[in-house]
Design a protein around this motif. Structure first.
Motif, mmCIF file in Angstrom:
data_model
loop_
_atom_site.group_PDB
_atom_site.id
_atom_site.type_symbol
_atom_site.label_atom_id
_atom_site.label_comp_id
_atom_site.label_asym_id
_atom_site.label_seq_id
_atom_site.Cartn_x
_atom_site.Cartn_y
_atom_site.Cartn_z
ATOM 1 N N PRO A 197 -3.454 0.349 -5.860
ATOM 2 C CA PRO A 197 -3.766 -0.507 -7.013
ATOM 3 C C PRO A 197 -5.275 -0.573 -7.187
ATOM 4 O O PRO A 197 -6.012 -0.848 -6.237
ATOM 5 C CB PRO A 197 -3.173 -1.863 -6.628
ATOM 6 C CG PRO A 197 -3.080 -1.840 -5.137
ATOM 7 C CD PRO A 197 -2.822 -0.412 -4.757
ATOM 8 N N ASP A 271 -5.919 -0.011 -13.060
ATOM 9 C CA ASP A 271 -4.765 -0.891 -13.253
ATOM 10 C C ASP A 271 -5.203 -2.175 -13.948
ATOM 11 O O ASP A 271 -4.458 -2.752 -14.733
ATOM 12 C CB ASP A 271 -4.115 -1.217 -11.916
ATOM 13 C CG ASP A 271 -3.420 -0.014 -11.312
ATOM 14 O OD1 ASP A 271 -2.514 0.532 -11.979
ATOM 15 O OD2 ASP A 271 -3.783 0.394 -10.199
ATOM 16 N N PRO A 344 3.308 -5.527 -10.562
ATOM 17 C CA PRO A 344 3.609 -4.441 -11.504
ATOM 18 C C PRO A 344 4.216 -4.935 -12.815
ATOM 19 O O PRO A 344 3.849 -4.451 -13.892
ATOM 20 C CB PRO A 344 4.598 -3.561 -10.726
ATOM 21 C CG PRO A 344 4.286 -3.830 -9.288
ATOM 22 C CD PRO A 344 3.932 -5.284 -9.235
ATOM 23 N N ARG A 347 1.468 -6.667 -14.909
ATOM 24 C CA ARG A 347 0.582 -5.672 -15.539
ATOM 25 C C ARG A 347 1.287 -4.951 -16.670
ATOM 26 O O ARG A 347 0.681 -4.651 -17.699
ATOM 27 C CB ARG A 347 0.077 -4.662 -14.507
ATOM 28 C CG ARG A 347 -0.904 -5.228 -13.497
ATOM 29 C CD ARG A 347 -1.709 -4.102 -12.840
ATOM 30 N NE ARG A 347 -0.877 -3.072 -12.255
ATOM 31 C CZ ARG A 347 -0.399 -3.076 -11.020
ATOM 32 N NH1 ARG A 347 -0.678 -4.120 -10.228
ATOM 33 N NH2 ARG A 347 0.328 -2.081 -10.562
ATOM 34 N N ALA A 348 2.564 -4.667 -16.490
ATOM 35 C CA ALA A 348 3.309 -3.965 -17.547
ATOM 36 C C ALA A 348 3.378 -4.816 -18.812
ATOM 37 O O ALA A 348 3.229 -4.294 -19.930
ATOM 38 C CB ALA A 348 4.706 -3.619 -17.056
#
Length: 378
Positions: A197, A271, A344, A347-348
């Motif tokens: 990351p 990221d 995750p 962040r998505a």
């Protein structure tokens, strides 16, 4: 006699003016390689290097800043402006330009005035949420006005977004084809691990002391959490950051550079981004769907806060005041975006929100406005 496909593009001084100009020039040239493109700029600004490197002729014009308040330059302004307008008029006449396209800044004002005198249509692109003096003037009689952000107050404004420079537009396409491959290629260029990351920290080419200090102060916690960091400190500002890493476990995962010419590599592996909210930065990161923490420049006219407003409102970024950003803030807020079971998905969601307000075809939209004026000219 004016050439049917001759365009004069005016913009210079900063990357914020030059990069969109070159992106639109690329699009016009792609549509018709026979188009004659001439760039009006100074011999001192960034355009003096970038325009010739791009294979375009640079027509020089004297630098004439418009003072926002009384100064020693004010008495000389009329004579200096007349000289600049003459130089801009000469460039229009010699190139046979049928349309003038301005991107703001001190180069654009004489171009707008010279074009008006010759009754040549002007197309304006405004980069920032808060328009500058040159474009506020030119918009009064422009044939078309393009803006990067919704809500920018200019007469006749049409939302087009910010034309993306070629390496970023290419990265958008590469990520759409295979995001993992684009990430791996960028990581290889930078000597990073694509599996980790990754937080990218930047304050721009000149850096930002407050961002540098905050990130360096939180380095031990970020590294302990398993984060990889690429920190672009700005020219001449790497030493304090490197000193803060001395003896910190995992510091081999904290990569410090002063500057990165090929910023697309950093964007391909990020990221999360942490940095300022200049218009170019915001638009590139939104177009790529990169979650970001924006720290507006605490001086100026407040335009950086406005630049980030749409993407923050959509949920694609977080805005933090410069005074509020410190190592404690980073320790509290950034690891949860980068590591852990929920990171995750978070962040998505942010990436999708950022991409929802990002514009990836702005160069084509602005080129359409230019083409419309070329078609209407006798």
């Amino acid at each position: 006699m004016a050439d049917a496909r001759s365009v004069l593009l005016a913009g210079g001084g900063t990357a914020g003016h030059v990069n969109p100009l070159l992106a639109v020039a690329d699009e016009l040239r792609r549509r018709d390689p026979a188009t004659i493109l001439t760039v009006l700029g100074t011999t001192q600004g960034l355009e003096a290097r970038l325009v010739p490197e791009h294979g375009l002729p640079l027509a020089p014009v004297p630098r004439v800043p418009l003072p926002r308040r009384p100064s020693a330059d004010l008495p000389r302004l009329p004579a200096n402006l007349r000289a600049a307008v003459r130089a801009a008029g000469k460039a229009i006449d010699e190139s046979g330009a049928r349309v003038v396209v301005g991107f703001g800044g001190y180069v654009s004002t004489p171009a707008y005035l010279a074009a008006r005198k010759r009754r040549i249509p002007v197309v304006i692109h405004e980069q920032n949420a808060r328009p500058g003096l040159a474009n506020r003037l030119g918009a009064r009689w422009a044939a078309a006005v393009a803006v990067t952000f919704d809500g920018t107050r200019l007469r006749g404004a049409q939302l087009t977004g910010l034309p993306l420079r070629a390496p970023i537009a290419d990265l958008v396409a590469e990520r759409a084809r295979d995001a993992d491959a684009a990430r791996a290629a960028g990581a290889a260029e930078l000597g990073l691990d694509p599996a980790l990351p990754t937080l990218v920290v930047t304050g721009g080419s000149s850096g930002a002391a407050s961002i540098n200090a905050a990130a360096a102060g939180a380095a031990a916690d970020l590294l302990a959490a398993g984060v990889q960091v690429l920190h672009l400190t700005g020219i001449g500002k790497a030493e304090p950051v490197q000193a803060a890493l001395a003896g910190v476990p995992g510091s081999e995962r904290y990569h410090v550079r002063e500057y990165l010419t090929q910023m697309q590599h950093a964007l391909s592996v990020a990221d999360v981004m942490l940095g300022r909210s200049g218009a170019g930065t915001v638009c590139e990161q939104a177009a790529l769907g990169i979650p970001a923490v924006y720290v507006p420049l605490p001086v100026g006219n407040g335009e950086q806060r406005l630049n980030a407003a749409d993407v923050v409102a959509a949920g694609g970024g977080v805005l933090v005041e410069d005074d509020d950003l410190d190592a404690d803030w980073i320790r509290t807020h950034l690891p949860v975006l980068l590591v852990g079971d929920e990171a995750p998905a978070t962040r998505a969601r942010m990436a999708a929100a950022a991409a929802s307000v990002g514009v990836r075809d702005a160069a084509a939209r602005v080129a359409d406005l230019v083409e419309a004026q070329l078609r209407t000219r006798p």
